[in-house]
Design an enzyme around this catalytic site. Structure first.
Site, PDB file in Angstrom:
ATOM      1  N   LYS A  54      38.177  99.516  26.336  1.00  0.00           N
ATOM      2  CA  LYS A  54      38.296  98.931  24.990  1.00  0.00           C
ATOM      3  C   LYS A  54      37.341  99.635  24.013  1.00  0.00           C
ATOM      4  O   LYS A  54      37.703  99.931  22.879  1.00  0.00           O
ATOM      5  CB  LYS A  54      38.031  97.419  25.049  1.00  0.00           C
ATOM      6  CG  LYS A  54      39.194  96.677  25.695  1.00  0.00           C
ATOM      7  CD  LYS A  54      38.894  95.253  26.085  1.00  0.00           C
ATOM      8  CE  LYS A  54      40.079  94.694  26.899  1.00  0.00           C
ATOM      9  NZ  LYS A  54      39.828  93.378  27.487  1.00  0.00           N
ATOM     10  N   GLN A  98      35.071  88.960  27.810  1.00  0.00           N
ATOM     11  CA  GLN A  98      35.910  89.461  28.900  1.00  0.00           C
ATOM     12  C   GLN A  98      36.067  88.377  29.973  1.00  0.00           C
ATOM     13  O   GLN A  98      35.090  87.839  30.478  1.00  0.00           O
ATOM     14  CB  GLN A  98      35.283  90.732  29.501  1.00  0.00           C
ATOM     15  CG  GLN A  98      36.147  91.406  30.553  1.00  0.00           C
ATOM     16  CD  GLN A  98      37.472  91.936  29.995  1.00  0.00           C
ATOM     17  OE1 GLN A  98      37.522  92.513  28.922  1.00  0.00           O
ATOM     18  NE2 GLN A  98      38.552  91.737  30.746  1.00  0.00           N
ATOM     19  N   ASP A 121      41.030  87.991  20.581  1.00  0.00           N
ATOM     20  CA  ASP A 121      41.791  87.861  21.825  1.00  0.00           C
ATOM     21  C   ASP A 121      42.798  86.709  21.733  1.00  0.00           C
ATOM     22  O   ASP A 121      43.665  86.577  22.591  1.00  0.00           O
ATOM     23  CB  ASP A 121      40.822  87.603  22.996  1.00  0.00           C
ATOM     24  CG  ASP A 121      40.978  88.627  24.105  1.00  0.00           C
ATOM     25  OD1 ASP A 121      41.864  89.497  23.981  1.00  0.00           O
ATOM     26  OD2 ASP A 121      40.226  88.551  25.087  1.00  0.00           O
TER      27      ASP A 121
END
Ligand code: NDP
Length: 292
Positions: A54, A98, A121
């Protein structure tokens, strides 16, 4: 006739290029570069790989990225305090925690601590709640499901009344894909480990999305001729002929299904590259929301 390939790598590259162009334009206008902060708790090797890729992708398009790491032993308060400090940091437009978090941490509370304006996200309970409700708009849509929709609608833009079957009901893929399909007016069936007569249910699908994590589970005779098949699965299977000793396959038996389907996403090179492209797009959107 063999299926057409839905090329996620090429589509993702186009999106990355568009993001890079807009980032460059914003910076030339004197606006700050969009900023993404990642929070990695613990030392899960797969998570480390995802986070690194990322950051690399951000660098390539001119998005600033900030990596935060906490040890496996970090407390709930430490993780939430970090998230809150990032909420207040004007350089940071998007925050990505994450997943999965180490056991013992309350994922819902951590995700709930992210400011919804920075929830790139799309997993904040408010964003997911809005996704599930008629007439409400989430600020951000989860990246992998959004990537599935972009690929699907590149060949089937009108999903009105289309029969869609989603295999899997996870929070990160199956359920949000199903919600997006409903929002696009498809008639959606969600399948899971307790579903009966799975092959028969799948054979009704004009659109079949597989997100189960079982290598090559969907066989050729499960698929309606001409259907669009989106394979989200990423599974390692042993392959001594490969230098690494394994290869990646999806949840769909590609060789069989590609003889029946109209369109199919390959693995690798299908949904996978779309996930990061959508994250970059969401981060740019967060910067736009912050600065107009
Ligand atoms: P989860 O394990 O969280 O969910 C799997 C889902 O599949 C569950 O809903 C489960 O049902 C269902 N399932 C499991 N076995 C069966 C079965 N035999 N028949 C029918 N349904 C079944 O997985 P994820 O959603 O996180 O991931 C799915 C796949 O997608 C994985 O291969 C993962 O690696 C990949 N992935 C790819 C991404 C990308 O960027 N391309 C991103 C994220 C994931 P139940 O709910 O009943 O347990």
């Amino acid at each position: 006739m063999p299926a057409n390939i839905l090329d996620g790598a090429a589509t993702a590259e186009k999106i990355r290029n568009q993001v890079a162009e807009e980032v460059a334009r914003r910076v030339a206008e004197g606006k700050p570069a969009p900023g993404l902060a990642t929070v990695l708790v613990g030392d899960n090797p797969a998570s480390q790989v995802y986070v690194r890729s990322k950051h690399r992708a951000c660098q390539q398009v001119g998005i600033q990225s900030f990596a935060y790491e906490l040890p496996e032993t970090a407390s709930q308060k430490e993780v939430e305090d970090l998230v809150r400090s990032l909420n207040a940091d004007p350089r940071v437009h998007g925050i990505l925690v994450q997943l999965p978090l180490p056991s013992g941490l309350d994922e819902e509370r951590v995700l709930g601590a992210i400011s919804i304006e920075k929830d790139v996200d799309g997993f904040h309970p408010v964003n997911i709640g809005r996704l599930a409700q008629k007439g409400r708009e989430p600020l951000f849509v989860p990246c992998t499901p959004a990537g599935c929709m972009v690929l699907l609608q590149s060949v089937l833009p009108d999903l009105n009344g289309v029969n869609a079957v989603v295999l899997g009901r996870s929070n990160i893929v199956g359920m949000p894909v199903a919600l997006l399909l409903v929002r696009a007016n498809a008639t959606v069936t969600i399948c899971h480990s307790r579903t009966r007569n799975l092959p028969e249910v799948c054979r009704n699908a004009d659109v079949l999305v597989a997100a189960v994590g079982k290598p090559e589970m969907v066989r050729g005779d499960w698929v309606k001729p001409g259907a669009v098949v989106i394979d989200v699965g990423i599974n390692r299977i042993e392959d001594p002929t490969r230098p690494r000793g394994y290869r990646l396959v999806g949840d769909v038996a590609f060789d069989e299904v590609s003889q029946v389907a109209g369109w199919i996403t390959p693995v690798p090179g299908g949904v996978g590259p779309m996930t990061i492209a959508m994250l970059l797009q969401n981060t740019l959107r967060a910067a736009r929301l912050a600065r107009g």
